[in-house]
Scaffold this motif. Structure first.
Motif, PDB file in Angstrom:
ATOM      1  N   GLU A  50     -26.345  31.442 -29.952  1.00 16.50           N
ATOM      2  CA  GLU A  50     -26.918  30.927 -28.704  1.00 16.50           C
ATOM      3  C   GLU A  50     -25.856  30.151 -27.921  1.00 16.50           C
ATOM      4  OE1 GLU A  50     -29.688  31.835 -27.684  1.00 16.50           O
ATOM      5  OE2 GLU A  50     -30.813  32.443 -29.465  1.00 16.50           O
ATOM      6  N   LEU A  51     -25.056  29.362 -28.614  1.00 15.54           N
ATOM      7  CA  LEU A  51     -24.023  28.579 -27.916  1.00 15.54           C
ATOM      8  C   LEU A  51     -22.996  29.485 -27.256  1.00 15.54           C
ATOM      9  CD1 LEU A  51     -23.320  25.659 -30.441  1.00 15.54           C
ATOM     10  CD2 LEU A  51     -24.344  25.455 -28.173  1.00 15.54           C
ATOM     11  N   SER A  52     -22.636  30.568 -27.941  1.00 14.44           N
ATOM     12  CA  SER A  52     -21.605  31.446 -27.379  1.00 14.44           C
ATOM     13  C   SER A  52     -22.092  32.116 -26.098  1.00 14.44           C
ATOM     14  CB  SER A  52     -21.149  32.487 -28.406  1.00 14.44           C
ATOM     15  OG  SER A  52     -22.108  33.487 -28.543  1.00 14.44           O
ATOM     16  N   ASN A  53     -23.404  32.235 -25.948  1.00 11.38           N
ATOM     17  CA  ASN A  53     -23.964  32.889 -24.760  1.00 11.38           C
ATOM     18  C   ASN A  53     -24.529  31.904 -23.730  1.00 11.38           C
ATOM     19  OD1 ASN A  53     -23.799  35.849 -25.303  1.00 11.38           O
ATOM     20  ND2 ASN A  53     -24.813  35.187 -27.174  1.00 11.38           N
ATOM     21  N   ALA A  54     -24.513  30.621 -24.060  1.00  8.63           N
ATOM     22  CA  ALA A  54     -25.176  29.639 -23.189  1.00  8.63           C
ATOM     23  C   ALA A  54     -24.303  29.257 -21.998  1.00  8.63           C
ATOM     24  CB  ALA A  54     -25.497  28.383 -24.003  1.00  8.63           C
ATOM     25  N   LYS A  55     -24.991  28.798 -20.952  1.00  8.16           N
ATOM     26  CA  LYS A  55     -24.262  28.210 -19.824  1.00  8.16           C
ATOM     27  C   LYS A  55     -23.688  26.875 -20.276  1.00  8.16           C
ATOM     28  CE  LYS A  55     -26.656  29.788 -15.716  1.00  8.16           C
ATOM     29  NZ  LYS A  55     -27.779  29.432 -14.844  1.00  8.16           N
ATOM     30  N   ILE A  56     -22.469  26.599 -19.851  1.00  6.50           N
ATOM     31  CA  ILE A  56     -21.807  25.378 -20.301  1.00  6.50           C
ATOM     32  C   ILE A  56     -22.594  24.133 -19.868  1.00  6.50           C
ATOM     33  CG2 ILE A  56     -20.209  24.998 -18.342  1.00  6.50           C
ATOM     34  CD1 ILE A  56     -19.108  24.849 -21.954  1.00  6.50           C
ATOM     35  N   THR A  57     -23.218  24.187 -18.688  1.00  6.88           N
ATOM     36  CA  THR A  57     -23.970  23.001 -18.223  1.00  6.88           C
ATOM     37  C   THR A  57     -25.189  22.739 -19.120  1.00  6.88           C
ATOM     38  OG1 THR A  57     -25.057  24.456 -16.638  1.00  6.88           O
ATOM     39  CG2 THR A  57     -23.325  23.029 -15.772  1.00  6.88           C
ATOM     40  N   ASN A  58     -25.786  23.785 -19.650  1.00  7.37           N
ATOM     41  CA  ASN A  58     -26.928  23.584 -20.545  1.00  7.37           C
ATOM     42  C   ASN A  58     -26.483  22.910 -21.848  1.00  7.37           C
ATOM     43  OD1 ASN A  58     -28.496  24.802 -18.658  1.00  7.37           O
ATOM     44  ND2 ASN A  58     -28.674  26.767 -19.709  1.00  7.37           N
TER      45      ASN A  58
END
Ligand code: SF4
Length: 209
Positions: A50-58
């Motif tokens: 999930e982290l690898s695909n998440a928006k950095i702001t999230n």
């Protein structure tokens, strides 16, 4: 100190959570990490995938309580991306032998020796002894080891005196943490300390110069 024997200290229910916690705990205390992990869980971001695909702001918003959140969000996303995309998951990464795994982790931006050894010992479950601030302080006070000793010198000193075994390594690390938290604080509480009989600081009033 755990009077009942072996301690297995590292909070985290999954290997992903252990790795994420090891990065978040840099330069902060565990209470703040817990808040950040709680937020990541609530945002469905508590996995490397999930982290690898998440928006950095999230990621930034979730981990704010851990401090240095912009830097840590970038690190988390980058490390998660490498593990998921380059290695196709932790299984392939953790198949490396301990030395190669350590070198690989150290080559990732934001992973220093303490973080690498924590990941290897607690997530990969291979023997790599973790040196933290408690370990340095206690070894300096008990044995008079130079406070400025390098990470790897202190690590070699300890590992040359104990069996190379993940249960032993986890237990020793946990015992250092417990001793550092409850007795050997900045202002030490020596009179009830379980190792005061062998402690140079307590018995001679001197520690590692
Ligand atoms: S005796 Fe005092 S200085 Fe020595 S390890 Fe215990 S708390 Fe620390």
């Amino acid at each position: 100190m755990g009077s009942s024997g072996f301690l297995n200290w590292w909070p985290g229910d999954t290997k992903d959570e252990i790795i994420i916690g090891a990065i978040l705990t840099q330069n902060t205390n565990w209470r703040n990490v817990e808040k950040a992990i709680h937020n990541l869980r609530d945002s469905n971001l508590l996995s490397l995938w999930e982290l690898s695909n998440a928006k950095i702001t999230n990621i930034e918003n979730a981990i704010k309580p851990s401090g240095f959140y912009r830097q840590k969000a970038l690190r988390l996303k980058n490390i998660a991306y490498i593990i998921c995309e380059k290695y196709d998951g932790l299984g392939n990464l953790f198949r490396k032998d301990t030395k190669e795994l350590r070198n690989t982790l150290l080559s990732m931006n934001g992973i220093g020796m303490e973080t690498a050894d924590s990941i290897i010992l607690y997530a990969a479950e291979k023997p790599s002894f973790v040196i933290d601030a408690y370990t340095k302080r206690i070894m300096s006070r008990v044995y008079g080891i130079d406070k400025k000793v390098s990470y790897e010198t202190l690590q070699s000193f300890i590992t040359s005196n104990i069996r190379s075994d993940i249960v032993i390594y986890k237990d020793f690390h946990a015992q250092f943490v417990e001793l550092g938290k409850h007795f050997c604080m900045k202002e030490p509480s020596c009179s009830n300390c379980p190792v005061n009989k062998i402690c140079r600081y307590y018995n001679n009033g001197s520690d590692g110069l």
